[in-house]
Motif scaffolding. Structure first.
Motif, PDB file in Angstrom:
ATOM      1  N   VAL A  27      54.225  33.591  31.233  1.00 45.83           N
ATOM      2  CA  VAL A  27      54.031  32.196  31.666  1.00 45.83           C
ATOM      3  C   VAL A  27      54.402  31.243  30.543  1.00 45.83           C
ATOM      4  N   LEU A  28      53.955  31.544  29.323  1.00 49.48           N
ATOM      5  CA  LEU A  28      54.291  30.704  28.169  1.00 49.48           C
ATOM      6  C   LEU A  28      55.799  30.660  27.946  1.00 49.48           C
ATOM      7  N   TRP A  29      56.471  31.795  28.063  1.00 55.95           N
ATOM      8  CA  TRP A  29      57.925  31.875  27.880  1.00 55.95           C
ATOM      9  C   TRP A  29      58.651  31.014  28.910  1.00 55.95           C
ATOM     10  N   VAL A  30      58.226  31.109  30.160  1.00 59.24           N
ATOM     11  CA  VAL A  30      58.850  30.316  31.226  1.00 59.24           C
ATOM     12  C   VAL A  30      58.604  28.822  30.989  1.00 59.24           C
ATOM     13  N   MET A  31      57.403  28.482  30.532  1.00 55.70           N
ATOM     14  CA  MET A  31      57.099  27.077  30.244  1.00 55.70           C
ATOM     15  C   MET A  31      57.962  26.540  29.104  1.00 55.70           C
ATOM     16  N   LEU A  42      62.365  37.794  33.798  1.00 53.51           N
ATOM     17  CA  LEU A  42      62.683  39.139  33.299  1.00 53.51           C
ATOM     18  C   LEU A  42      62.747  39.182  31.777  1.00 53.51           C
ATOM     19  N   SER A  43      63.399  38.177  31.173  1.00 56.14           N
ATOM     20  CA  SER A  43      63.468  38.146  29.707  1.00 56.14           C
ATOM     21  C   SER A  43      62.075  37.934  29.121  1.00 56.14           C
ATOM     22  N   GLY A  44      61.226  37.166  29.812  1.00 54.41           N
ATOM     23  CA  GLY A  44      59.851  36.966  29.361  1.00 54.41           C
ATOM     24  C   GLY A  44      59.050  38.248  29.400  1.00 54.41           C
ATOM     25  N   ILE A  45      59.228  39.041  30.461  1.00 57.91           N
ATOM     26  CA  ILE A  45      58.527  40.327  30.576  1.00 57.91           C
ATOM     27  C   ILE A  45      58.955  41.264  29.451  1.00 57.91           C
ATOM     28  N   ILE A  46      60.264  41.339  29.214  1.00 60.23           N
ATOM     29  CA  ILE A  46      60.780  42.218  28.152  1.00 60.23           C
ATOM     30  C   ILE A  46      60.252  41.776  26.793  1.00 60.23           C
ATOM     31  N   LEU A  47      60.329  40.471  26.526  1.00 62.42           N
ATOM     32  CA  LEU A  47      59.855  39.940  25.249  1.00 62.42           C
ATOM     33  C   LEU A  47      58.350  40.153  25.079  1.00 62.42           C
ATOM     34  N   ALA A  48      57.579  39.939  26.155  1.00 58.47           N
ATOM     35  CA  ALA A  48      56.124  40.128  26.087  1.00 58.47           C
ATOM     36  C   ALA A  48      55.783  41.593  25.796  1.00 58.47           C
ATOM     37  N   LEU A  49      56.490  42.523  26.420  1.00 59.32           N
ATOM     38  CA  LEU A  49      56.245  43.947  26.170  1.00 59.32           C
ATOM     39  C   LEU A  49      56.595  44.319  24.737  1.00 59.32           C
ATOM     40  N   VAL A  50      57.703  43.779  24.214  1.00 66.00           N
ATOM     41  CA  VAL A  50      58.093  44.047  22.823  1.00 66.00           C
ATOM     42  C   VAL A  50      57.040  43.486  21.868  1.00 66.00           C
ATOM     43  N   VAL A  51      56.619  42.240  22.104  1.00 65.49           N
ATOM     44  CA  VAL A  51      55.640  41.594  21.226  1.00 65.49           C
ATOM     45  C   VAL A  51      54.318  42.362  21.217  1.00 65.49           C
ATOM     46  N   THR A  52      53.849  42.776  22.392  1.00 63.66           N
ATOM     47  CA  THR A  52      52.561  43.470  22.457  1.00 63.66           C
ATOM     48  C   THR A  52      52.637  44.898  21.913  1.00 63.66           C
ATOM     49  N   ARG A  53      53.816  45.490  21.861  1.00 63.73           N
ATOM     50  CA  ARG A  53      53.959  46.863  21.343  1.00 63.73           C
ATOM     51  C   ARG A  53      54.290  46.892  19.851  1.00 63.73           C
ATOM     52  N   VAL A  54      55.072  45.921  19.371  1.00 65.97           N
ATOM     53  CA  VAL A  54      55.548  45.959  17.988  1.00 65.97           C
ATOM     54  C   VAL A  54      54.596  45.252  17.032  1.00 65.97           C
ATOM     55  N   PHE A  55      54.100  44.081  17.428  1.00 66.46           N
ATOM     56  CA  PHE A  55      53.276  43.282  16.531  1.00 66.46           C
ATOM     57  C   PHE A  55      51.802  43.520  16.789  1.00 66.46           C
ATOM     58  N   TYR A  56      51.024  43.450  15.694  1.00 62.87           N
ATOM     59  CA  TYR A  56      49.575  43.588  15.835  1.00 62.87           C
ATOM     60  C   TYR A  56      49.017  42.290  16.397  1.00 62.87           C
ATOM     61  N   LEU A  57      48.272  42.396  17.457  1.00 59.97           N
ATOM     62  CA  LEU A  57      47.590  41.244  18.031  1.00 59.97           C
ATOM     63  C   LEU A  57      46.106  41.587  18.131  1.00 59.97           C
ATOM     64  N   PRO A  58      45.233  40.653  17.721  1.00 63.89           N
ATOM     65  CA  PRO A  58      43.805  40.942  17.885  1.00 63.89           C
ATOM     66  C   PRO A  58      43.485  41.122  19.360  1.00 63.89           C
ATOM     67  N   PRO A  59      42.587  42.017  19.692  1.00 61.29           N
ATOM     68  CA  PRO A  59      42.289  42.251  21.104  1.00 61.29           C
ATOM     69  C   PRO A  59      41.695  41.011  21.766  1.00 61.29           C
ATOM     70  N   VAL A  60      42.178  40.716  22.972  1.00 59.87           N
ATOM     71  CA  VAL A  60      41.623  39.609  23.748  1.00 59.87           C
ATOM     72  C   VAL A  60      40.466  40.170  24.561  1.00 59.87           C
ATOM     73  N   VAL A  61      39.263  39.770  24.191  1.00 61.43           N
ATOM     74  CA  VAL A  61      38.081  40.293  24.863  1.00 61.43           C
ATOM     75  C   VAL A  61      37.719  39.350  26.004  1.00 61.43           C
ATOM     76  N   LEU A  62      37.778  39.868  27.214  1.00 58.13           N
ATOM     77  CA  LEU A  62      37.431  39.081  28.391  1.00 58.13           C
ATOM     78  C   LEU A  62      35.952  39.270  28.704  1.00 58.13           C
TER      79      LEU A  62
END
Length: 197
Positions: A27-31, A42-62
């Motif tokens: 959603v952020l990418w499309v915006m 499609l490019s947003g999905i690919i980029l989001a998957l790369v970002v979440t797999r390659v870079f460390y992100l703190p867990p989003v606790v719902l």
């Protein structure tokens, strides 16, 4: 025989949280592109998957709870505040009197959730006249620059708005711990300034 096994739904919850994160990154990418197209999605999905797999992100606790009535209340309040603040800031540009000095204020939030802290910061920044300039994640403090905030009454009003945003978001999607913190400290302004309002 040891019975210390992880909860059965951990993997499922982790997958759902990952899916939510990917969705919002898309959603952020499309915006950012300012148009909805199949290529951007499609490019947003690919980029989001790369970002979440390659870079460390703190867990989003719902929190696991969502109140539709309070969410609608938050949405209506935000829409009203957006329009009201836009008119007020536009008036600052046209009125003959100079705009008062701005102030940097610190708001010590009641929530310990990174997600809620981010949503409070985003909401406060989207309302014209204030912008988040820094945050202390460990202490749960947001620092805002507020336009035309040169008296104690205006500082108290600006802080009260941030605490009101936090309250609305906690009621809409905060955890039970956040709701308890809201009950323990229902009015941070009164705690900080006493009866000076």
């Amino acid at each position: 025989m040891s019975t210390n096994r992880p909860p059965r739904m951990t993997k499922g919850r982790s997958f759902v949280q990952q899916l939510v994160l990917v969705f919002f990154l898309v959603v952020l990418w499309v915006m950012l592109w300012d148009s909805v197209s199949l290529m951007h999605i499609l490019s947003g999905i690919i980029l989001a998957l790369v970002v979440t797999r390659v870079f460390y992100l703190p867990p989003v606790v719902l929190s696991g709870r969502f109140n539709i009535i309070h969410a609608l209340n938050y949405g209506l309040w935000f829409l009203y505040s957006l329009i009201h603040a836009s008119v007020e800031v536009a008036w600052f540009a046209f009125r003959p009197r100079a705009v008062g000095a701005g102030s940097v204020i610190a708001c010590d939030l009641r929530t310990s959730s990174d997600l809620l802290m981010t949503l409070v910061a985003d909401t406060a920044s989207l309302i014209p006249g204030s912008i988040i300039i820094d945050s202390d994640r460990a202490m749960g403090v947001l620092y805002l620059h507020v336009l035309d905030c040169d008296s104690q009454e205006k500082i108290i009003s600006a802080k009260a708005q941030v605490y009101h945003i936090e309250r609305l978001l906690i009621l809409a999607l905060g955890s039970h711990r956040d709701l308890a913190a809201l009950k323990v400290n229902p009015d941070p302004i009164a705690d900080e300034y006493g009866d000076v309002r």
